[in-house]
Motif scaffolding. Structure first.
Motif, PDB file in Angstrom:
ATOM      1  N   SER A 154      44.515  29.429  41.697  1.00 35.01           N
ATOM      2  CA  SER A 154      43.991  29.558  43.060  1.00 35.01           C
ATOM      3  C   SER A 154      43.221  30.869  43.232  1.00 35.01           C
ATOM      4  O   SER A 154      42.282  30.949  44.031  1.00 35.01           O
ATOM      5  CB  SER A 154      45.133  29.489  44.072  1.00 35.01           C
ATOM      6  OG  SER A 154      46.097  30.502  43.816  1.00 35.01           O
ATOM      7  N   HIS A 155      43.604  31.912  42.473  1.00 38.43           N
ATOM      8  CA  HIS A 155      42.864  33.175  42.533  1.00 38.43           C
ATOM      9  C   HIS A 155      41.457  32.986  41.970  1.00 38.43           C
ATOM     10  O   HIS A 155      40.481  33.532  42.511  1.00 38.43           O
ATOM     11  CB  HIS A 155      43.592  34.260  41.740  1.00 38.43           C
ATOM     12  CG  HIS A 155      44.937  34.603  42.308  1.00 38.43           C
ATOM     13  ND1 HIS A 155      45.900  35.296  41.591  1.00 38.43           N
ATOM     14  CD2 HIS A 155      45.487  34.336  43.523  1.00 38.43           C
ATOM     15  CE1 HIS A 155      46.971  35.441  42.342  1.00 38.43           C
ATOM     16  NE2 HIS A 155      46.746  34.871  43.521  1.00 38.43           N
ATOM     17  N   ASP A 188      34.405  33.124  47.179  1.00 38.67           N
ATOM     18  CA  ASP A 188      33.907  34.377  47.759  1.00 38.67           C
ATOM     19  C   ASP A 188      32.493  34.683  47.277  1.00 38.67           C
ATOM     20  O   ASP A 188      31.712  35.336  47.985  1.00 38.67           O
ATOM     21  CB  ASP A 188      34.834  35.546  47.392  1.00 38.67           C
ATOM     22  CG  ASP A 188      36.174  35.468  48.116  1.00 38.67           C
ATOM     23  OD1 ASP A 188      36.258  34.740  49.131  1.00 38.67           O
ATOM     24  OD2 ASP A 188      37.133  36.116  47.652  1.00 38.67           O
ATOM     25  N   GLY A 243      39.515  31.149  44.591  1.00 40.47           N
ATOM     26  CA  GLY A 243      39.185  32.007  45.723  1.00 40.47           C
ATOM     27  C   GLY A 243      38.042  32.957  45.417  1.00 40.47           C
ATOM     28  O   GLY A 243      37.135  33.137  46.242  1.00 40.47           O
ATOM     29  N   ARG A 244      38.059  33.554  44.232  1.00 38.78           N
ATOM     30  CA  ARG A 244      36.988  34.483  43.865  1.00 38.78           C
ATOM     31  C   ARG A 244      35.653  33.755  43.724  1.00 38.78           C
ATOM     32  O   ARG A 244      34.597  34.291  44.092  1.00 38.78           O
ATOM     33  CB  ARG A 244      37.341  35.202  42.564  1.00 38.78           C
ATOM     34  CG  ARG A 244      38.529  36.148  42.677  1.00 38.78           C
ATOM     35  CD  ARG A 244      38.762  36.893  41.378  1.00 38.78           C
ATOM     36  NE  ARG A 244      37.652  37.800  41.064  1.00 38.78           N
ATOM     37  CZ  ARG A 244      37.548  38.473  39.916  1.00 38.78           C
ATOM     38  NH1 ARG A 244      38.479  38.320  38.977  1.00 38.78           N
ATOM     39  NH2 ARG A 244      36.524  39.280  39.698  1.00 38.78           N
ATOM     40  N   GLY A 303      47.090  35.930  36.499  1.00 33.32           N
ATOM     41  CA  GLY A 303      46.729  35.416  37.814  1.00 33.32           C
ATOM     42  C   GLY A 303      47.030  33.941  37.965  1.00 33.32           C
ATOM     43  O   GLY A 303      47.619  33.305  37.089  1.00 33.32           O
ATOM     44  N   LEU A 304      46.615  33.403  39.107  1.00 30.92           N
ATOM     45  CA  LEU A 304      46.800  31.989  39.405  1.00 30.92           C
ATOM     46  C   LEU A 304      45.452  31.278  39.406  1.00 30.92           C
ATOM     47  O   LEU A 304      44.403  31.893  39.625  1.00 30.92           O
ATOM     48  CB  LEU A 304      47.462  31.808  40.775  1.00 30.92           C
ATOM     49  CG  LEU A 304      48.857  32.410  40.965  1.00 30.92           C
ATOM     50  CD1 LEU A 304      49.311  32.221  42.407  1.00 30.92           C
ATOM     51  CD2 LEU A 304      49.853  31.769  40.001  1.00 30.92           C
ATOM     52  N   ALA A 344      43.314  33.842  33.752  1.00 30.38           N
ATOM     53  CA  ALA A 344      42.576  33.739  35.006  1.00 30.38           C
ATOM     54  C   ALA A 344      41.335  34.629  35.020  1.00 30.38           C
ATOM     55  O   ALA A 344      40.271  34.219  35.503  1.00 30.38           O
ATOM     56  CB  ALA A 344      43.496  34.100  36.177  1.00 30.38           C
TER      57      ALA A 344
END
Length: 231
Positions: free
Chosen positions: A200-201, A208, A204-205, A197-198, A173
């Motif tokens: 989805s992480h 962001d 999300g980053r 990590g995933l 990830a």
């Protein structure tokens, strides 16, 4: 295209031969059909032909020799490219291999299969529609694969190579996120559960950072576990 290209169709079924010759003339080349080996020899003696399309039926003979064999062994016919139409007969296919002919199996949409082969033999340019279709296929973009299984990226490379796509690969990830920022791929395909990590992480980053790259998730886990995920 070769100057004064001419095609000779040899088919014992007159209607089938005439139809194929008519289709060939639509390519702006001279074409005629004959039903016997003897008549074919006369045509080849009278005019230089660029291509012969031959029905592989064994009854097409010249005296005691099959016309299929004659086209490979007798001068000057042996120098003429020959396409042999067949119905899946292994013996005919084997003879084509031995004599250097191109075998093409008769199928319901035979002309769709035969036309591009004729164009290649006669050095004819592709129709505009085919050139346009191929140019549209050349996408030239980047796909980022984030997966700890290297077979995923390898499969993507094989499947997308003809479209001009480049496949980048990361196996966790963290590295996947940095690769997405650095290379700005057109698409990310990521496993949901990754080392460090995933998936989805990663998504999300990226969001962001206001990076709006489309993301496809791969998973063999129950999809209900990810209900409500905002992509």
């Amino acid at each position: 295209m070769r100057p004064e290209s001419a095609i000779l169709v040899v088919d014992p079924e007159r209607a089938a031969g005439d139809l194929l010759a008519m289709r060939c003339r639509q390519l702006a080349v001279s074409a005629r059909a004959v039903t016997t080996g003897e008549r074919a020899l006369e045509c080849l003696d009278q005019r230089k032909h660029s291509l012969v399309i031959l029905d592989g039926a064994p009854e097409i003979r010249c005296e005691d020799t099959s016309f299929l064999e004659l086209m490979a062994t007798a001068e000057p016919m042996a120098a003429i490219p020959t396409i042999v139409l067949h119905d899946g007969d292994r013996r005919t296919i084997g003879l084509c291999r031995d004599f250097g002919h191109m075998p093409i199996q008769r199928v319901p949409q035979l002309w769709n299969q035969l036309q591009p082969v004729i164009r290649r033999f006669l050095d004819m340019p592709e129709p505009n529609v085919l050139r346009r279709r191929r140019s549209l296929m050349q996408v030239h973009g980047k796909i980022l694969s984030i997966d700890d299984d290297p077979r995923i990226a390898h499969t993507l490379q094989i499947k997308t190579r003809k479209y001009g796509l480049e496949v980048l690969r990361e196996n966790n990830a963290v590295a996947g996120f940095h690769a997405a920022v650095r290379h700005s791929p057109d698409l990310i395909i990521t496993e949901f559960v990754l080392p460090q990590g995933l998936g989805s992480h990663v998504l999300g980053r990226l969001r962001d950072c206001d990076i709006q790259i489309p993301v496809i998730f791969l998973t063999n886990t129950n999809p209900d576990a990810y209900t409500g995920l905002q992509v």
